[in-house]
Each structure stands twice: as structure tokens, then as C-alpha cells.
Design a protein around this motif. Structure first.
Motif, PDB file in Angstrom:
ATOM      1  N   PHE A 167       0.837  -1.196   0.000  1.00 38.62           N
ATOM      2  CA  PHE A 167       0.000   0.000   0.000  1.00 38.62           C
ATOM      3  C   PHE A 167       0.873   1.247   0.000  1.00 38.62           C
ATOM      4  O   PHE A 167       1.980   1.208   0.502  1.00 38.62           O
ATOM      5  N   PRO A 168       0.388   2.332  -0.585  1.00 35.76           N
ATOM      6  CA  PRO A 168      -0.921   2.574  -1.161  1.00 35.76           C
ATOM      7  C   PRO A 168      -1.069   1.894  -2.527  1.00 35.76           C
ATOM      8  O   PRO A 168      -0.127   1.840  -3.301  1.00 35.76           O
ATOM      9  N   SER A 169      -2.284   1.387  -2.783  1.00 35.87           N
ATOM     10  CA  SER A 169      -2.556   0.635  -4.011  1.00 35.87           C
ATOM     11  C   SER A 169      -3.977   0.818  -4.508  1.00 35.87           C
ATOM     12  O   SER A 169      -4.881   1.117  -3.737  1.00 35.87           O
ATOM     13  N   TYR A 170      -4.109   0.573  -5.814  1.00 35.25           N
ATOM     14  CA  TYR A 170      -5.414   0.442  -6.450  1.00 35.25           C
ATOM     15  C   TYR A 170      -5.619  -1.060  -6.637  1.00 35.25           C
ATOM     16  O   TYR A 170      -4.741  -1.750  -7.166  1.00 35.25           O
ATOM     17  N   ILE A 171      -6.751  -1.580  -6.190  1.00 31.98           N
ATOM     18  CA  ILE A 171      -7.019  -3.014  -6.277  1.00 31.98           C
ATOM     19  C   ILE A 171      -7.700  -3.298  -7.615  1.00 31.98           C
ATOM     20  O   ILE A 171      -8.839  -2.904  -7.839  1.00 31.98           O
ATOM     21  N   GLN A 172      -6.958  -3.983  -8.500  1.00 33.52           N
ATOM     22  CA  GLN A 172      -7.474  -4.298  -9.831  1.00 33.52           C
ATOM     23  C   GLN A 172      -8.427  -5.483  -9.790  1.00 33.52           C
ATOM     24  O   GLN A 172      -9.459  -5.473 -10.443  1.00 33.52           O
ATOM     25  N   SER A 173      -8.018  -6.524  -9.071  1.00 36.55           N
ATOM     26  CA  SER A 173      -8.866  -7.707  -8.937  1.00 36.55           C
ATOM     27  C   SER A 173      -8.979  -8.020  -7.447  1.00 36.55           C
ATOM     28  O   SER A 173      -7.975  -8.131  -6.762  1.00 36.55           O
ATOM     29  N   GLY A 174     -10.196  -8.105  -6.953  1.00 30.53           N
ATOM     30  CA  GLY A 174     -10.428  -8.267  -5.520  1.00 30.53           C
ATOM     31  C   GLY A 174      -9.866  -9.553  -4.935  1.00 30.53           C
ATOM     32  O   GLY A 174     -10.029 -10.632  -5.499  1.00 30.53           O
ATOM     33  N   ASP A 175      -9.156  -9.422  -3.834  1.00 35.58           N
ATOM     34  CA  ASP A 175      -8.708 -10.547  -3.008  1.00 35.58           C
ATOM     35  C   ASP A 175      -8.244  -9.993  -1.664  1.00 35.58           C
ATOM     36  O   ASP A 175      -8.206  -8.788  -1.469  1.00 35.58           O
ATOM     37  N   ASN A 176      -7.932 -10.849  -0.745  1.00 37.50           N
ATOM     38  CA  ASN A 176      -7.511 -10.441   0.601  1.00 37.50           C
ATOM     39  C   ASN A 176      -8.533  -9.543   1.292  1.00 37.50           C
ATOM     40  O   ASN A 176      -8.183  -8.688   2.103  1.00 37.50           O
ATOM     41  N   GLY A 177      -9.807  -9.718   0.934  1.00 43.09           N
ATOM     42  CA  GLY A 177     -10.865  -8.937   1.569  1.00 43.09           C
ATOM     43  C   GLY A 177     -11.105  -7.581   0.936  1.00 43.09           C
ATOM     44  O   GLY A 177     -11.927  -6.811   1.430  1.00 43.09           O
ATOM     45  N   PHE A 178     -10.395  -7.259  -0.156  1.00 43.06           N
ATOM     46  CA  PHE A 178     -10.582  -5.977  -0.826  1.00 43.06           C
ATOM     47  C   PHE A 178     -11.413  -6.159  -2.090  1.00 43.06           C
ATOM     48  O   PHE A 178     -11.308  -7.165  -2.781  1.00 43.06           O
ATOM     49  N   VAL A 179     -12.205  -5.158  -2.407  1.00 42.93           N
ATOM     50  CA  VAL A 179     -13.073  -5.177  -3.581  1.00 42.93           C
ATOM     51  C   VAL A 179     -12.335  -4.548  -4.762  1.00 42.93           C
ATOM     52  O   VAL A 179     -11.652  -3.528  -4.604  1.00 42.93           O
ATOM     53  N   ALA A 180     -12.478  -5.158  -5.930  1.00 44.41           N
ATOM     54  CA  ALA A 180     -11.881  -4.592  -7.144  1.00 44.41           C
ATOM     55  C   ALA A 180     -12.369  -3.162  -7.335  1.00 44.41           C
ATOM     56  O   ALA A 180     -13.537  -2.856  -7.113  1.00 44.41           O
ATOM     57  N   GLY A 181     -11.454  -2.277  -7.715  1.00 46.14           N
ATOM     58  CA  GLY A 181     -11.791  -0.873  -7.933  1.00 46.14           C
ATOM     59  C   GLY A 181     -11.573   0.004  -6.710  1.00 46.14           C
ATOM     60  O   GLY A 181     -11.741   1.215  -6.774  1.00 46.14           O
ATOM     61  N   SER A 182     -11.198  -0.604  -5.589  1.00 42.34           N
ATOM     62  CA  SER A 182     -10.982   0.217  -4.386  1.00 42.34           C
ATOM     63  C   SER A 182      -9.528   0.686  -4.300  1.00 42.34           C
ATOM     64  O   SER A 182      -8.612   0.051  -4.809  1.00 42.34           O
ATOM     65  N   CYS A 183      -9.349   1.820  -3.674  1.00 44.16           N
ATOM     66  CA  CYS A 183      -8.025   2.379  -3.403  1.00 44.16           C
ATOM     67  C   CYS A 183      -7.768   2.208  -1.915  1.00 44.16           C
ATOM     68  O   CYS A 183      -8.633   2.520  -1.093  1.00 44.16           O
ATOM     69  N   VAL A 184      -6.580   1.728  -1.578  1.00 44.14           N
ATOM     70  CA  VAL A 184      -6.297   1.362  -0.193  1.00 44.14           C
ATOM     71  C   VAL A 184      -4.995   2.008   0.288  1.00 44.14           C
ATOM     72  O   VAL A 184      -3.967   1.924  -0.377  1.00 44.14           O
ATOM     73  N   THR A 185      -5.083   2.641   1.445  1.00 45.06           N
ATOM     74  CA  THR A 185      -3.904   3.147   2.149  1.00 45.06           C
ATOM     75  C   THR A 185      -3.695   2.266   3.381  1.00 45.06           C
ATOM     76  O   THR A 185      -4.556   1.496   3.749  1.00 45.06           O
ATOM     77  N   THR A 186      -2.537   2.397   4.016  1.00 40.06           N
ATOM     78  CA  THR A 186      -2.275   1.635   5.233  1.00 40.06           C
ATOM     79  C   THR A 186      -2.212   2.565   6.436  1.00 40.06           C
ATOM     80  O   THR A 186      -1.738   3.696   6.331  1.00 40.06           O
ATOM     81  N   LYS A 187      -2.687   2.066   7.577  1.00 33.35           N
ATOM     82  CA  LYS A 187      -2.574   2.800   8.840  1.00 33.35           C
ATOM     83  C   LYS A 187      -1.236   2.507   9.510  1.00 33.35           C
ATOM     84  O   LYS A 187      -0.850   3.180  10.450  1.00 33.35           O
ATOM     85  N   ILE A 188      -0.529   1.473   9.016  1.00 31.33           N
ATOM     86  CA  ILE A 188       0.718   1.027   9.654  1.00 31.33           C
ATOM     87  C   ILE A 188       1.895   1.522   8.820  1.00 31.33           C
ATOM     88  O   ILE A 188       2.302   0.881   7.841  1.00 31.33           O
ATOM     89  N   SER A 189       2.449   2.666   9.184  1.00 33.50           N
ATOM     90  CA  SER A 189       3.504   3.291   8.379  1.00 33.50           C
ATOM     91  C   SER A 189       4.756   2.416   8.266  1.00 33.50           C
ATOM     92  O   SER A 189       5.498   2.526   7.297  1.00 33.50           O
ATOM     93  N   GLU A 190       4.974   1.529   9.240  1.00 37.86           N
ATOM     94  CA  GLU A 190       6.146   0.646   9.185  1.00 37.86           C
ATOM     95  C   GLU A 190       6.060  -0.355   8.025  1.00 37.86           C
ATOM     96  O   GLU A 190       7.066  -0.943   7.638  1.00 37.86           O
ATOM     97  N   LEU A 191       4.876  -0.540   7.463  1.00 37.42           N
ATOM     98  CA  LEU A 191       4.701  -1.471   6.342  1.00 37.42           C
ATOM     99  C   LEU A 191       4.880  -0.805   4.981  1.00 37.42           C
ATOM    100  O   LEU A 191       4.892  -1.487   3.960  1.00 37.42           O
ATOM    101  N   LEU A 192       5.021   0.495   4.952  1.00 37.95           N
ATOM    102  CA  LEU A 192       5.267   1.170   3.682  1.00 37.95           C
ATOM    103  C   LEU A 192       6.603   0.675   3.133  1.00 37.95           C
ATOM    104  O   LEU A 192       7.609   0.682   3.839  1.00 37.95           O
ATOM    105  N   SER A 193       6.590   0.235   1.885  1.00 38.12           N
ATOM    106  CA  SER A 193       7.774  -0.432   1.344  1.00 38.12           C
ATOM    107  C   SER A 193       7.921  -0.180  -0.148  1.00 38.12           C
ATOM    108  O   SER A 193       6.931  -0.194  -0.881  1.00 38.12           O
ATOM    109  N   CYS A 194       9.145  -0.006  -0.578  1.00 36.47           N
ATOM    110  CA  CYS A 194       9.435   0.131  -2.004  1.00 36.47           C
ATOM    111  C   CYS A 194       9.407  -1.225  -2.700  1.00 36.47           C
ATOM    112  O   CYS A 194       9.177  -1.310  -3.899  1.00 36.47           O
TER     113      CYS A 194
END
Length: 163
Positions: free
Chosen positions: A109-136
Motif C-alpha cells: 500500500f498505497p494501491s489500487y485493487i485491480q482484482s479483488g482478493d484479501n478482503g478488498f473489492v476490485a476498484g478500491s483504493c487502499v492506504t495503510t494505517k501502519i507506516s512501518e509497512l510502507l515499502s518500495c
């Protein structure tokens, strides 16, 4: 040159006096002197690299930000993630059907979900609340990353081109 031209040569006894005024420093020992490069000295603060160097790019499906930036002769700048891990940045980069902030332990994350999986719906944009997980380096099938990139000097990835 060091940090906007502020280069101070000090002996070790002067360092202790200044240490309480300096918040972030890079040091290099040269003979009997210490060259002190301060990002925040005596209350004047600056952000480095400058946010104006940010180039926001979209990854391909299952592509890391490291690869995305490299494809454009740039590097992923981890310190810029707070600038792109926002609903505003995602909405400017993608046509988001919905906006979600997550606590899932995924480094994509941050990501646009193209195909839904992991509990996310296709077409959704997702940010993370856990800044330690931000990764290149994170990537996942069905996810398009919003990548914080910047140009760099060949052989000196720590230095932006615009110094």
C-alpha cells in the motif's frame, strides 16, 4: 558541500555543546576534525529530500515501486511515502470506486485493487494505517502501486539530481 551549504568543522569538545541543539546529523571523521552536517540546527528545520522532487508513478500489476521507478530511471524514495499514502493522492492517480484504510500486514500500500482478493473489492483504493509497512519492494498480483519516485545522480543514489 553539506546540507544546503552548511558545513561546520568542529573539534570533539565543541560537538557536545552543539549536540543538544542538533536533532538529525550525519558525521564523517576527517583527521582530527569532525565534519558535521545538520538537517535541523538551532531550530531551523528543513525536509530532505525536498518534497518538490517527488514524482508519483503507477506500477504495473504485481510490480514493486523499486522496479517501477527504475523503469523510469528513477529510484523509490521511501521518505516520500507519507505524501502518497493518502486518499487524495490515490484519487488523483486512479479512478477509485471506494477508499479504504487498512491495518492488514501487507507491504503493498498505497494501491489500487485491480482484482479483488484479501478482503478488498476490485476498484478500491487502499492506504495503510501502519507506516512501518510502507515499502518500495512490496508487490502483489492484482494490485497497482502508487510509487514515490525521484531522480538521482548516477553512482550517488543518496543525492538528488537537483542539488
Amino acid at each position: 558541500m553539506c546540507c544546503h551549504g552548511n558545513s561546520l568543522s568542529l573539534n570533539w569538545t565543541n560537538i557536545q555543546t552543539m549536540a543538544r541543539h542538533v536533532r538529525i546529523v550525519m558525521t564523517s571523521s576527517v583527521a582530527d576534525q569532525l565534519i558535521l552536517c545538520a538537517v535541523d540546527i538551532f531550530g531551523t528545520s528543513s525536509i530532505w529530500p525536498k518534497p518538490s522532487l517527488l514524482k508519483v508513478l503507477h506500477s504495473n500489476d504485481d510490480e514493486s515501486c523499486t522496479s517501477t521507478c527504475a523503469r523510469h530511471q528513477m529510484m523509490c524514495e521511501y521518505s516520500f511515502f507519507p505524501l502518497v499514502n493518502t486518499f487524495k493522492a490515490l484519487s488523483e492517480g486512479f479512478k477509485c470506486d471506494s477508499l479504504t484504510e487498512t491495518r492488514k500486514y501487507m507491504s503493498v500500500f498505497p494501491s489500487y485493487i485491480q482484482s479483488g482478493d484479501n478482503g478488498f473489492v476490485a476498484g478500491s483504493c487502499v492506504t495503510t494505517k501502519i507506516s512501518e509497512l510502507l515499502s518500495c519492494s512490496g508487490h502483489h498480483h492484482g494490485y497497482l502501486r502508487l510509487c514515490p519516485c525521484r531522480h538521482y545522480r548516477k553512482g550517488q543514489v543518496a543525492l538528488p539530481v537537483e542539488l
